[in-house]
Design an enzyme around this catalytic site. Sequence first.
Site, PDB file in Angstrom:
ATOM      1  N   HIS A 157       6.914   1.478  19.194  1.00  0.00           N
ATOM      2  CA  HIS A 157       5.854   1.919  18.277  1.00  0.00           C
ATOM      3  C   HIS A 157       5.984   3.412  17.928  1.00  0.00           C
ATOM      4  O   HIS A 157       5.116   4.218  18.271  1.00  0.00           O
ATOM      5  CB  HIS A 157       4.470   1.618  18.864  1.00  0.00           C
ATOM      6  CG  HIS A 157       3.378   1.575  17.828  1.00  0.00           C
ATOM      7  ND1 HIS A 157       2.230   0.839  17.975  1.00  0.00           N
ATOM      8  CD2 HIS A 157       3.257   2.202  16.622  1.00  0.00           C
ATOM      9  CE1 HIS A 157       1.456   1.012  16.912  1.00  0.00           C
ATOM     10  NE2 HIS A 157       2.059   1.838  16.076  1.00  0.00           N
ATOM     11  N   ILE A 158       7.085   3.731  17.229  1.00  0.00           N
ATOM     12  CA  ILE A 158       7.326   5.139  16.873  1.00  0.00           C
ATOM     13  C   ILE A 158       7.352   5.344  15.350  1.00  0.00           C
ATOM     14  O   ILE A 158       7.901   6.339  14.869  1.00  0.00           O
ATOM     15  CB  ILE A 158       8.643   5.669  17.493  1.00  0.00           C
ATOM     16  CG1 ILE A 158       9.846   4.813  17.065  1.00  0.00           C
ATOM     17  CG2 ILE A 158       8.534   5.758  19.011  1.00  0.00           C
ATOM     18  CD1 ILE A 158      11.205   5.472  17.364  1.00  0.00           C
ATOM     19  N   GLY A 159       6.746   4.417  14.613  1.00  0.00           N
ATOM     20  CA  GLY A 159       6.777   4.497  13.144  1.00  0.00           C
ATOM     21  C   GLY A 159       6.389   5.869  12.608  1.00  0.00           C
ATOM     22  O   GLY A 159       7.068   6.437  11.759  1.00  0.00           O
ATOM     23  N   THR A 205       6.884  -3.021  11.084  1.00  0.00           N
ATOM     24  CA  THR A 205       6.418  -1.710  11.560  1.00  0.00           C
ATOM     25  C   THR A 205       4.910  -1.598  11.317  1.00  0.00           C
ATOM     26  O   THR A 205       4.365  -0.499  11.308  1.00  0.00           O
ATOM     27  CB  THR A 205       7.142  -0.544  10.846  1.00  0.00           C
ATOM     28  OG1 THR A 205       6.933  -0.668   9.428  1.00  0.00           O
ATOM     29  CG2 THR A 205       8.617  -0.531  11.148  1.00  0.00           C
ATOM     30  N   GLU A 209       0.741  -4.523  23.124  1.00  0.00           N
ATOM     31  CA  GLU A 209       1.453  -3.332  23.596  1.00  0.00           C
ATOM     32  C   GLU A 209       0.790  -2.759  24.839  1.00  0.00           C
ATOM     33  O   GLU A 209      -0.429  -2.801  24.935  1.00  0.00           O
ATOM     34  CB  GLU A 209       1.466  -2.287  22.471  1.00  0.00           C
ATOM     35  CG  GLU A 209       2.277  -2.776  21.289  1.00  0.00           C
ATOM     36  CD  GLU A 209       2.237  -1.817  20.100  1.00  0.00           C
ATOM     37  OE1 GLU A 209       1.786  -0.674  20.267  1.00  0.00           O
ATOM     38  OE2 GLU A 209       2.664  -2.225  19.024  1.00  0.00           O
ATOM     39  N   GLY A 263       0.856  -1.195   0.000  1.00  0.00           N
ATOM     40  CA  GLY A 263       0.000   0.000   0.000  1.00  0.00           C
ATOM     41  C   GLY A 263       0.885   1.235   0.000  1.00  0.00           C
ATOM     42  O   GLY A 263       2.003   1.215  -0.513  1.00  0.00           O
ATOM     43  N   ARG A 264       0.389   2.302   0.617  1.00  0.00           N
ATOM     44  CA  ARG A 264       1.154   3.560   0.619  1.00  0.00           C
ATOM     45  C   ARG A 264       2.511   3.390   1.296  1.00  0.00           C
ATOM     46  O   ARG A 264       3.543   3.763   0.761  1.00  0.00           O
ATOM     47  CB  ARG A 264       0.381   4.655   1.359  1.00  0.00           C
ATOM     48  CG  ARG A 264      -0.820   5.162   0.646  1.00  0.00           C
ATOM     49  CD  ARG A 264      -1.457   6.285   1.464  1.00  0.00           C
ATOM     50  NE  ARG A 264      -2.726   6.664   0.903  1.00  0.00           N
ATOM     51  CZ  ARG A 264      -3.868   6.006   1.136  1.00  0.00           C
ATOM     52  NH1 ARG A 264      -3.882   4.961   1.943  1.00  0.00           N
ATOM     53  NH2 ARG A 264      -4.986   6.398   0.572  1.00  0.00           N
ATOM     54  N   ILE A 265       2.495   2.829   2.520  1.00  0.00           N
ATOM     55  CA  ILE A 265       3.745   2.739   3.287  1.00  0.00           C
ATOM     56  C   ILE A 265       4.686   1.711   2.642  1.00  0.00           C
ATOM     57  O   ILE A 265       5.874   1.978   2.436  1.00  0.00           O
ATOM     58  CB  ILE A 265       3.467   2.398   4.767  1.00  0.00           C
ATOM     59  CG1 ILE A 265       2.638   3.519   5.414  1.00  0.00           C
ATOM     60  CG2 ILE A 265       4.779   2.196   5.542  1.00  0.00           C
ATOM     61  CD1 ILE A 265       2.108   3.209   6.810  1.00  0.00           C
ATOM     62  N   ARG A 277       1.720  -4.131  12.474  1.00  0.00           N
ATOM     63  CA  ARG A 277       1.054  -4.420  13.744  1.00  0.00           C
ATOM     64  C   ARG A 277       1.643  -5.699  14.297  1.00  0.00           C
ATOM     65  O   ARG A 277       1.889  -6.665  13.555  1.00  0.00           O
ATOM     66  CB  ARG A 277      -0.451  -4.591  13.542  1.00  0.00           C
ATOM     67  CG  ARG A 277      -1.221  -3.292  13.361  1.00  0.00           C
ATOM     68  CD  ARG A 277      -1.206  -2.403  14.615  1.00  0.00           C
ATOM     69  NE  ARG A 277      -1.981  -1.189  14.461  1.00  0.00           N
ATOM     70  CZ  ARG A 277      -1.476  -0.019  14.075  1.00  0.00           C
ATOM     71  NH1 ARG A 277      -0.182   0.085  13.808  1.00  0.00           N
ATOM     72  NH2 ARG A 277      -2.246   1.052  13.993  1.00  0.00           N
TER      73      ARG A 277
HETATM   74  C1  GLV Z   1       0.127   3.900  13.769  1.00  0.00           C
HETATM   75  O1  GLV Z   1       0.521   2.868  14.196  1.00  0.00           O
HETATM   76  C2  GLV Z   1      -0.872   3.996  12.744  1.00  0.00           C
HETATM   77  O2  GLV Z   1      -1.549   3.002  12.429  1.00  0.00           O
HETATM   78  O3  GLV Z   1      -1.054   5.094  12.223  1.00  0.00           O
END
Ligand code: GLV
Length: 304
Positions: A270-272, A221, A252, A151-153, A223
């Site tokens: 969890h700092i993506g 990064t 988490e 997808g985008r990421i 889930r």
């Molecule tokens: C962060 O984890 C998000 O899903 O935006």
Amino acid sequence: MKVFVTQAQPEPSVSDLLREHEVVTGQAGLPFSELQNLVADADAILATPPVRISRELIENAPKLKIVANGAVGTDNIDLLACKERGIPVTNTPGVLTEATADLTWALILCVARKIRAAEAVARSGRWDGWKPTDFLGMSLSGKTLGIYGLGRIGSAVARRGEAFGMRIIGMTEADSRTVFERLLSESDVLSLHCPLTEKTRNRFSTAEFQRMKTGSILINTARGGVVDTGALIEALDSGRLSGAGLDVYPEEPRIDPRLLPREDVVLLPHIGSGTVEARLAMARTASSEIRRALAGEPVVNRVV
Ligand code: GLV
């Protein structure tokens, strides 16, 4: 109208875009009864990943008109319960793509070049000089980067991979079993970018790790629930994987204690999307959706 914001947001966002409304801000880890009281008379919820917006909460909030997630992944929200009530759920696509892709690359580089172990030695005062055999990592140029979830990421991570001279194999969940097998067997670095759904929960477990290339690297990064942590640890112990970079975990903020001492694993909290720019844009996107919904206007980034 009353807006319940699950956790304090970077400002100016809520204070600006929702100034005409009564805003009540909570925090992660509230007892369920307290959360339920806060949500019961809310017209809108600005949700965040650590706070689960369950069916029970939704069904006990008769005035609820929108759940705007301040994140792109919506696995923290019972989407079906919202859909049944006709309550729109929105997310924040686009604004965190580049920040999350950058962080993914920070993990790829840290794991591939053994930064965790090397940095510890540099800092310890016990470094005894350059050696031809120390901290030998993996060269990325010419290697294969597998992207699960294009997808985008995922696509932004792939673009960066091309700049590093990597060959890219990408797939979405709709792709065939054959593509998945290629992804497993050919990736030197496999990076996960799919949403967490019932289909992707524990998608990477013993059988998948066994089909991965010996010495490959796993990066997550997306889930935590997409990876079976026990199977990951076994794959690292057996040498099937040479390392892993994790920003997310199944429960988490708990991190499996077996991961903590490992030098072959880089762990982040969890700092993506954690840049000033991205987090502000996420807060403003979610606030704008609430502003629209409460004014009776259509929302923009509707998930259900
Ligand atoms: C962060 O984890 C998000 O899903 O935006």
